[in-house]
Design an enzyme around this catalytic site. Sequence first.
Site, PDB file in Angstrom:
ATOM      1  N   ASP A  78      -5.884   5.901   2.429  1.00 37.00           N
ATOM      2  CA  ASP A  78      -5.856   4.579   1.823  1.00 37.00           C
ATOM      3  C   ASP A  78      -7.411   4.071   2.234  1.00 37.00           C
ATOM      4  OD1 ASP A  78      -5.693   1.633   1.667  1.00 37.00           O
ATOM      5  OD2 ASP A  78      -3.667   1.874   1.482  1.00 37.00           O
ATOM      6  N   HIS A 125       0.810  -1.209   0.031  1.00 37.64           N
ATOM      7  CA  HIS A 125       0.015   0.177  -0.006  1.00 37.64           C
ATOM      8  C   HIS A 125       0.918   1.296  -0.066  1.00 37.64           C
ATOM      9  CE1 HIS A 125      -4.030  -1.564   0.924  1.00 37.64           C
ATOM     10  NE2 HIS A 125      -3.287  -2.867   0.972  1.00 37.64           N
TER      11      HIS A 125
END
Length: 456
Positions: free
Chosen positions: A143, A50
């Site tokens: 995110d 990520h």
Amino acid sequence: MRRSITDAETAEVANFLTHMERQRKEREMEKKERDYKAHCLVLPYPSQGHINPMLQFSKVLQHKGLKITLVTTHHVHSTMHRSPSTSIAFETISEGYDDGGILQAETIEAYLDSFQKVGTNTLIELLGKLSCSGNPVDCIVYDAFMPWPLDVDRKFGIVGAVFFTQSCAVDNIYYHVQQGLLKLPLPPDSEILLPGLPPLQPSDMPSFIHVFGSYPAFFKMVVDDQFSNVDKADWILCNTFYELEEELVDWMAKFWLLRTIGPTIPSKYLDKRREEDTEYGFSLFNPNACMKWLNAKRKESVAYVSFGSLAELGAEQMEELSWGLKRSKCYFLWVVREKEAAKLPKGFVEETSEKAFVAMSLGVPMVAVPQWTDQSTNARFIMDVWKMGLTASADENGIERQEEIARCVREILEGDRGTEIRMNALKWKMLATTAVDEGGSSDKNIDEFIAKLVYN
């Protein structure tokens, strides 16, 4: 009876609107005085898969004139390897487990709960700190695994952009489950029909969907939490490119302000517009030894083996994969995390030392051996939709055997089918390059995002 608004209430509303207008004008003045267009704070979920794409997106924004602050946790910051060439500013917040991250937590549920509570408080503190230092934040790119930064956005009156690191196909599946449009558990032999996707089997679903009840904390994160407030975000950014998932992107864009901004990989491998952008510049593992070995194999075909930063193979699957790679008789680089190293067969590293580099703790065709989360869905698309790889078939026990793994590796590197697969891989690389190059679909979407951020 309808109540009339009092003079005091009217005055209070007027004062509030005046205050908001004053803040808006102050931000406009700050924008004119500073030497950057806007300040984006980028907050990825704290894992390698990520952080990398969001760091790369940060580089693109910085190249286009934005100030970027990438935020990691205290634990990640203390363990990361950072290249001197990376000029992105770093700041930290806490998830409540500063010494060991998620491995320090009692349970996954405890970690995620603590991250939301402690992360929210320390993010608010960070925003205050940046504002007092003369660098107020105009936008948080966060995110999708962590919806709570959007609540902080709203308190500060700044723009909130949610960033999906997974493919639109996977996001679409999770969204239909969250909305109750795809019922679980799935019937074993059912055919799953969803907008913008080819017919899928239960085994093509992400593991949290296919094996219902597995990893309930992660299921809650990717299904319930990920879409809990997505409709309130100002922007929805997806790490894919339009040409790769065209039909699906068109469908999703009907009800979301969705923009594709990928693929987010170093410029060296695609458009080459930023000469200094040759690597991500950030790693939770030390890549130096791997690069030295790879540089010595420049004239050879090398298979790269990795299952992400979180997936764990069972001991039997680890053994079958090991001997399958050896049977392929091909060079290979295998990234094995330190805690997984004990599962390697006895003598394997020594017996393959001439052909392999096993890296402890550390636009090409692929052999997919899906293990968990989105890997099954990705494998289906790699083989049957994009046709740029093969998926190793599992036996009745769910294990991909060494003979099958060796066959797939040899077929791609040496077989006739491998030629077609390599051509398709090259085609997708060219389309990806066009997407991120000047005037491409992703490049235009990023420019639109910046323009709205700067001038609205």
